[in-house]
Design an enzyme around this catalytic site. Structure first.
Site, mmCIF file in Angstrom:
data_model
loop_
_atom_site.group_PDB
_atom_site.id
_atom_site.type_symbol
_atom_site.label_atom_id
_atom_site.label_comp_id
_atom_site.label_asym_id
_atom_site.label_seq_id
_atom_site.Cartn_x
_atom_site.Cartn_y
_atom_site.Cartn_z
ATOM 1 N N GLY A 1 0.829 -1.197 0.000
ATOM 2 C CA GLY A 1 0.000 0.000 0.000
ATOM 3 C C GLY A 1 0.860 1.243 0.000
ATOM 4 O O GLY A 1 2.096 1.183 0.080
ATOM 5 N N GLY A 27 -0.878 2.038 7.249
ATOM 6 C CA GLY A 27 -1.009 1.253 8.476
ATOM 7 C C GLY A 27 -0.477 -0.161 8.366
ATOM 8 O O GLY A 27 -0.914 -1.037 9.130
ATOM 9 N N THR A 60 2.678 -1.340 9.061
ATOM 10 C CA THR A 60 3.486 -1.689 10.234
ATOM 11 C C THR A 60 2.616 -1.848 11.472
ATOM 12 O O THR A 60 2.859 -2.733 12.304
ATOM 13 C CB THR A 60 4.550 -0.604 10.468
ATOM 14 O OG1 THR A 60 5.323 -0.434 9.274
ATOM 15 C CG2 THR A 60 5.464 -0.986 11.612
ATOM 16 N N GLU A 81 10.063 -4.039 7.352
ATOM 17 C CA GLU A 81 10.609 -3.323 6.199
ATOM 18 C C GLU A 81 12.084 -3.018 6.451
ATOM 19 O O GLU A 81 12.445 -2.540 7.530
ATOM 20 C CB GLU A 81 9.816 -2.024 5.993
ATOM 21 C CG GLU A 81 10.017 -1.381 4.649
ATOM 22 C CD GLU A 81 9.095 -0.190 4.458
ATOM 23 O OE1 GLU A 81 8.795 0.154 3.310
ATOM 24 O OE2 GLU A 81 8.662 0.396 5.474
#
Length: 607
Positions: free
Chosen positions: A291, A296, A298, A317
């Site tokens: 996205g 949102g 994480t 990430e």
């Protein structure tokens, strides 16, 4: 100097001569006086009437005490050493008269020496005396003070005193070795215990006949060599320090935080990868959350990790690799985006370098994960008790989605776009969870997060990212309905998507729907990119490989606007779509090995 064994004249009183025999006791006496010979003067003038006429009388030096071992002389309460072998000491210890030949000794005995007992008495062990209060709790008596110049030595502290000569020669030898009597790095008490004893080595060198002059020559000769070596070592040390200072170009490495990190015990990740472990095979479904920045992803991963615990493996990430390894690619990318330097080759080169760095962690982790896949067990449908491997982004975003957005913004050239697109890979079973959110709410969350490098992003940037995801999703839908070869023919201009629909024996979708999907997909952009060189085999193979790889994926769409601050509800939607879609399957992995690999990635991301 007369030899040690074989003295004819016997000593009076409590002294006896050493006999020439092979007894262990006399051998021990011989060794002892051979060691004393290293420090004794070469000429000793005998006293008394017992000295032999016409021969050199050294009985004063070679007299053997009746009892063994010779004990140390006591000290006074003030720490001063009492005179050893003075006329009074010899008279009281041996019973000789003041006119005896043994009225003095050219050396002072160490601390604790006691007069030899008469021949008719049995030798007794010395009684240890308590340390004097004057020495202090932190001071230790000097065991080598008998080798120093003292006021108690016969002759006084003048240049003619033998003890003073020995002390002076020893200090000169130490100076030749580069060792001072009192080093700057140690206290006076500590320096007393570091004085080397060289008489044993001197004895071996001179064949047991060491002389004081040999001691000085030995120390001086070797002192010059050692001083040269120490000087060279000091020069090398200063040179190495200068070289290290020149090489230390980054001042940030000398910060307190960098020093603290160097002190910490870190584990090399490749070591844990190669460490043998007991494989634990478990079925798991791989989900990749995708996205726009700030939707949102994480937050959802942290929630699922806290809820499921060991049933999930969360891959964060790789932000640290992007920002702290070599240059900061995130900062450089946003700098190029906000400056709006469109259509320039230097800008495209910088953007290409950043995008290639973004792809590296995903490709490395995918290769490592592929090696832990148990292919013999195959794949199966997702079951309620299966484990979950949750990733923050897929290689799709770094090699396809964001490059497409940069290409449309004229920040990336056609040539550089093809280079990034060629790095795209995917495995069967990878499921993309596209988390959609309206631009207004997405912008609000992005500002709330407050990352410094994201301060220049606006609503137009977020809209372009969402459009790029939509283009990739439409292309994926086409791969589910048409063969990859037919799609490449359309990109090369050999046919149209409408013709492909009509030629299909069992058309799945209508031609109008297919045409709409094609126009909104990335394939329409690819057609424009390869059109000038559509006959080039390399470009056609890149397009064909991308189309085949894209077909491996599965997509799950979630509209986050329906789940405002409802993480459990959002996960329920994702979970139910995964259970209902038969194409989304679980695979068997070495769970223990995969956990170790991911833990190393997480550790590097936290540091």
């Amino acid at each position: 100097m007369a030899g040690f064994p074989g003295k004819e004249a016997g000593p009076p009183g409590g002294w006896r001569k050493c006999q020439e025999d092979e007894s262990p006791e006399n051998e021990r006496h011989e060794n002892f006086y051979a060691e004393i010979d290293d420090f004794a003067p070469s000429v000793l003038t005998p006293t008394g009437s017992d000295s032999g006429a016409g021969e050199e009388d050294d009985d004063g030096l070679y007299q053997v005490p009746t009892h063994w071992p010779p004990l140390m002389a006591p000290t006074g309460l003030s720490g001063e050493r009492v005179p050893c072998r003075t006329q009074a000491a010899v008279t009281s210890n041996t019973g000789n008269s003041p006119g005896s030949r043994h009225t003095s000794c050219p050396f002072t005995l160490p601390r604790g020496a006691q007069p030899p007992a008469p021949a008719h008495q049995k030798p007794t062990a010395p009684t240890p005396k308590p340390r004097s209060r004057e020495c202090g709790p932190s001071k230790t008596p000097d065991p080598f003070s008998w080798f120093r110049k003292t006021s108690c030595t016969e002759g006084g502290a003048d240049s003619t005193s033998r003890s003073f000569m020995y002390q002076k020669g020893f200090e000169e030898g130490l100076a030749g070795l580069g060792l001072d009597d009192k080093s700057d790095c140690e206290s006076e008490d500590e320096s007393n215990f570091r004085r080397p004893s060289s008489h044993s080595a001197l004895k071996q060198k001179n064949g047991g006949k060491g002389k004081p002059s040999g001691l000085f020559e030995h120390l001086a000769a070797h002192g010059r060599e050692f001083s040269k070596l120490s000087k060279h070592a000091a020069q090398l040390k200063r040179l190495s320090g200068s070289v290290m200072n020149v090489l230390n170009l980054d001042d940030a490495q000398d910060t307190r935080q960098a020093k603290a990190q160097r002190k910490e015990s870190t584990r090399v990740p490749i070591v844990t990868h190669l460490t043998n472990h007991v494989p634990v095979i478990k079925p798991a479904c791989s989900l990749f959350l995708e996205g726009a920045p700030g939707v949102g992803k994480t937050t959802m991963l942290n929630h699922l990790k806290a809820v499921f615990g060991d049933l999930t493996i969360v891959v964060p990430e790789p932000m640290r690799y992007w920002t702290h390894v070599y240059e900061n690619a995130i900062k450089a990318m946003h700098k190029n985006v906000t400056r709006a330097r469109h259509g320039r080759e230097d800008t495209s080169a910088e953007v290409l370098a950043c995008q290639m760095k973004f792809t590296t962690p995903f490709r490395v982790l995918a290769s490592r994960k592929r090696s832990l896949l148990v292919t013999e067990s195959g794949a199966r449908s997702v079951a309620p008790l299966d484990c979950w491997i949750l990733h923050d982004r897929h290689l799709l975003s770094a090699s396809v989605v964001f490059p497409l957005m940069l290409l449309r913004s004229q920040l990336l050239s056609y040539s550089d776009f093809i280079q990034v697109l060629a790095t795209f890979t995917a495995d069967p079973g990878d499921t993309i969870v596209w988390m959609k959110l309206n631009v207004e709410e997405n912008m609000r969350r992005l500002k709330k997060r407050g990352r410094k490098h994201e301060s220049g992003l606006d609503a137009g940037y977020l809209k372009s990212v969402n459009d790029a995801y939509h283009a990739v999703y439409c292309a994926w839908l086409l791969t589910q309905y048409f063969a990859p070869e037919d799609i490449v023919k359309v990109c090369a201009g050999l046919t149209t998507i409408t013709t492909v629909c009509h030629q299909s024996h069992t058309p799945i979708i209508r031609s109008g729907v297919a045409e709409k999907l094609y126009k909104n997909s990335i394939f329409s952009v690819l057609k424009e990119v390869i059109q000038p060189f559509r006959a080039d085999a390399v470009l056609l193979e890149v397009c064909l490989a991308f189309t085949r790889t894209l077909a491996y994926l599965q997509f799950v769409l979630v509209d986050l606007s329906e789940f405002q601050d409802d993480l459990p509800g959002c996960w329920t939607e994702i979970y139910m779509q995964a259970l209902k879609n038969p194409a989304i399957r679980s695979q068997f992995f070495d769970w223990a090995g995969l956990s170790k690999v991911i833990s190393d990635f997480e550790r590097g991301n936290r540091d």
